[in-house]
Design a protein around this motif. Structure first.
Motif, short mmCIF file in Angstrom:
data_model
loop_
_atom_site.label_atom_id
_atom_site.label_comp_id
_atom_site.label_asym_id
_atom_site.label_seq_id
_atom_site.Cartn_x
_atom_site.Cartn_y
_atom_site.Cartn_z
N GLY A 175 -7.10 0.09 -3.93
CA GLY A 175 -8.32 0.36 -3.19
C GLY A 175 -8.27 -0.35 -1.85
N THR A 176 -8.11 -1.68 -1.90
CA THR A 176 -7.90 -2.49 -0.70
C THR A 176 -6.66 -3.35 -0.93
OG1 THR A 176 -10.27 -2.59 -0.18
CG2 THR A 176 -8.85 -4.25 0.83
N ALA A 177 -5.72 -3.27 -0.01
CA ALA A 177 -4.48 -4.05 -0.19
C ALA A 177 -4.73 -5.53 0.06
CB ALA A 177 -3.40 -3.52 0.73
N THR A 185 -7.84 1.23 1.80
CA THR A 185 -7.94 0.33 2.96
C THR A 185 -6.76 -0.61 2.92
OG1 THR A 185 -10.37 0.40 2.90
CG2 THR A 185 -9.35 -1.41 4.12
N ASP A 186 -6.03 -0.67 4.01
CA ASP A 186 -4.87 -1.56 4.03
C ASP A 186 -5.28 -3.02 4.17
OD1 ASP A 186 -2.84 0.42 3.73
OD2 ASP A 186 -3.13 0.98 5.83
N ILE A 187 -6.08 -3.33 5.20
CA ILE A 187 -6.50 -4.71 5.42
C ILE A 187 -7.99 -4.71 5.79
CG2 ILE A 187 -6.19 -6.80 6.80
CD1 ILE A 187 -3.30 -6.02 7.20
N ASP A 188 -8.79 -5.35 4.95
CA ASP A 188 -10.22 -5.52 5.20
C ASP A 188 -10.43 -6.95 5.67
OD1 ASP A 188 -12.93 -5.44 5.30
OD2 ASP A 188 -13.26 -5.35 3.13
N ASN A 189 -10.42 -7.12 6.99
CA ASN A 189 -10.44 -8.44 7.61
C ASN A 189 -11.86 -8.78 8.06
OD1 ASN A 189 -9.81 -10.84 8.85
ND2 ASN A 189 -8.29 -9.99 10.26
N LYS A 190 -12.68 -9.23 7.12
CA LYS A 190 -14.10 -9.46 7.40
C LYS A 190 -14.33 -10.63 8.35
CE LYS A 190 -15.34 -7.55 2.90
NZ LYS A 190 -15.95 -7.81 1.57
#
Length: 415
Positions: free
Chosen positions: A371-373, A397-402
């Motif tokens: 789902g998110t990597a 999503t590859d990178i979810d950078n919050k």
């Protein structure tokens, strides 16, 4: 009298200078030559040349390349400006101008680690960081290691400006093992004007005795046996003593908790069988302890695969089928190299208030159908997460950078 007048021929005394008969002068006239001016000119030119040579020698002595040699710190001067150049293993010491001439660390027997040796440059007059203008004067920067007696040569990575240490001019990762002993870290800079700067610091690694368990001689074939062994380790082995477990190619069902030690946990394979955990593995090291997992499969249907509360290093591991495959909680860090993350809701998650500057590289991993990597909920520090050689394929999503943490994917592949 044998002498005769040169004019009238009358006999004269031998010493006569004129003739009394005709008054003619008897001495021969000689040509008087004027002094030659070239001799005076030559002397003048020679004098000028001596002066020019003296001035040239003085100029050469003043401008010839200089060598600056010190321990962990020197003051370098160029064009009227002085710079404090120093070495440190600590960023906080480096930016405040405190050189570190030596450092001693402990490392568990059989383990390998790395430490960033950092070069800082400050304006000698103001104390402000001045690495940018200083770096423009640098032609080359090299590092070498020199082992002491009964020590092994530490490996190193050639120094660069590392984005994870923005205040340092150059950083070289010193790679060492528990057998490295004492090494002098030698830095040599060649400046564009020909000057040279030589610095050195010393790193000593003290070997920490470890306890090792092999599946051939210690019962650990089932989850019950493994948990019983872990309980006995907590009671009998001091927390400062590293523990190495060499596990069989079996499947451990149910949750497993590793306590407060430095851990080396190594899986094995036997045909199609491999060391596998199907429940949550929790790593609860304290007081700077850490763990290394190598050759382990984490297979789940939900929940968390690896729950880390300390530094955990993963190599050649696989995670499949988890809600969260691996999470770094507060005070923790999870590093992965040559690992595979497949069919997880979240593969790698950061929710930590701690940064580990020595483990920001996530090399050659594969993130597939997640789902998110990579999910970054909370992560302080300037470390740049480098995914060089990693493959991202089929993730929602590859990178979810919050937190907008620094991430380098320039050498990663996205499919």
């Amino acid at each position: 009298m044998s002498k005769k007048c040169v004019k009238c021929g009358q006999p004269l005394p031998d010493n006569a200078s004129f003739c009394p008969h005709c008054t003619a002068v008897q001495t021969e006239k000689q040509e008087v030559k004027a002094p030659k001016r070239w001799k005076k000119a030559a002397l003048s030119v020679a004098a000028v040349l001596v002066i020019v040579a003296a001035v040239g020698a003085a100029f050469s002595l003043h401008h010839r390349p200089k060598s600056y040699e010190g321990g962990a710190q020197v003051v370098y001067t160029d064009k009227g400006k002085s710079y404090k150049v120093l070495l440190s293993f600590s960023e906080s010491d480096g930016v405040t101008g405190h050189a570190q001439g030596e450092r001693t660390d402990t490392l568990a027997q059989g383990m390998q680690s790395a430490l960033p040796c950092q070069l800082y440059v400050l304006d000698q007059e103001t104390g402000e960081l001045a690495w940018e203008e200083f770096s423009e004067k640098v032609e080359s920067c090299k590092v070498d290691t020199k082992p002491g007696e009964n020590s092994q040569k530490a490996e190193y990575i050639e120094p660069i400006h590392n984005e994870s240490f923005l205040n340092a001019a150059y950083v070289s990762d010193i790679i060492y093992s528990s057998d490295s002993g004492t090494n002098d870290i030698l830095w040599n800079l060649t400046m564009k004007n020909g000057d040279t700067i030589s610095l050195s610091t010393r790193l000593t690694i003290e070997k920490q005795a470890a306890v090792t368990y092999f599946s051939e001689d210690t019962p650990m074939e089932t989850t019950e046996e493994l948990n019983a062994l872990l309980a006995s380790i907590e009671e009998e082995v001091p927390s400062e003593t590293p523990v190495y477990l060499h596990l069989s190619a079996v499947t451990y069902d149910g949750d497993v908790v590793f306590g407060n030690h430095v851990w080396g946990i190594y899986g094995s394979a036997d045909g199609d069988d491999a060391t596998t955990f199907t429940g949550t593995v929790s790593m609860r090291g304290l007081n700077g302890n850490y763990a290394e997992f190598s050759g382990i499969q984490f297979k789940g249907n939900s929940g968390i695969g690896l729950n880390a509360y300390c530094l955990v290093l993963l190599s050649q591991c696989s995670f499949d089928g988890w809600d969260t495959a691996a999470i770094a909680n507060n005070g923790a860090w999870v590093n992965a190299t040559d690992c595979t993350f497949t069919n997880n809701n979240i593969a790698l998650k950061f929710n930590s208030n701690m940064a580990y500057g020595t483990s920001p590289s996530y090399l050659n991993n594969t993130f597939t159908e997640n789902g998110t990597a990579v999910c970054i909920d909370n992560l302080p520090g300037n470390e740049v997460l480098d995914f060089a050689g990693s493959i991202f394929s089929g993730n929602d999503t590859d990178i979810d950078n919050k937190t907008e943490h620094s991430v380098d994917t320039a050498k990663a592949t996205f499919e």
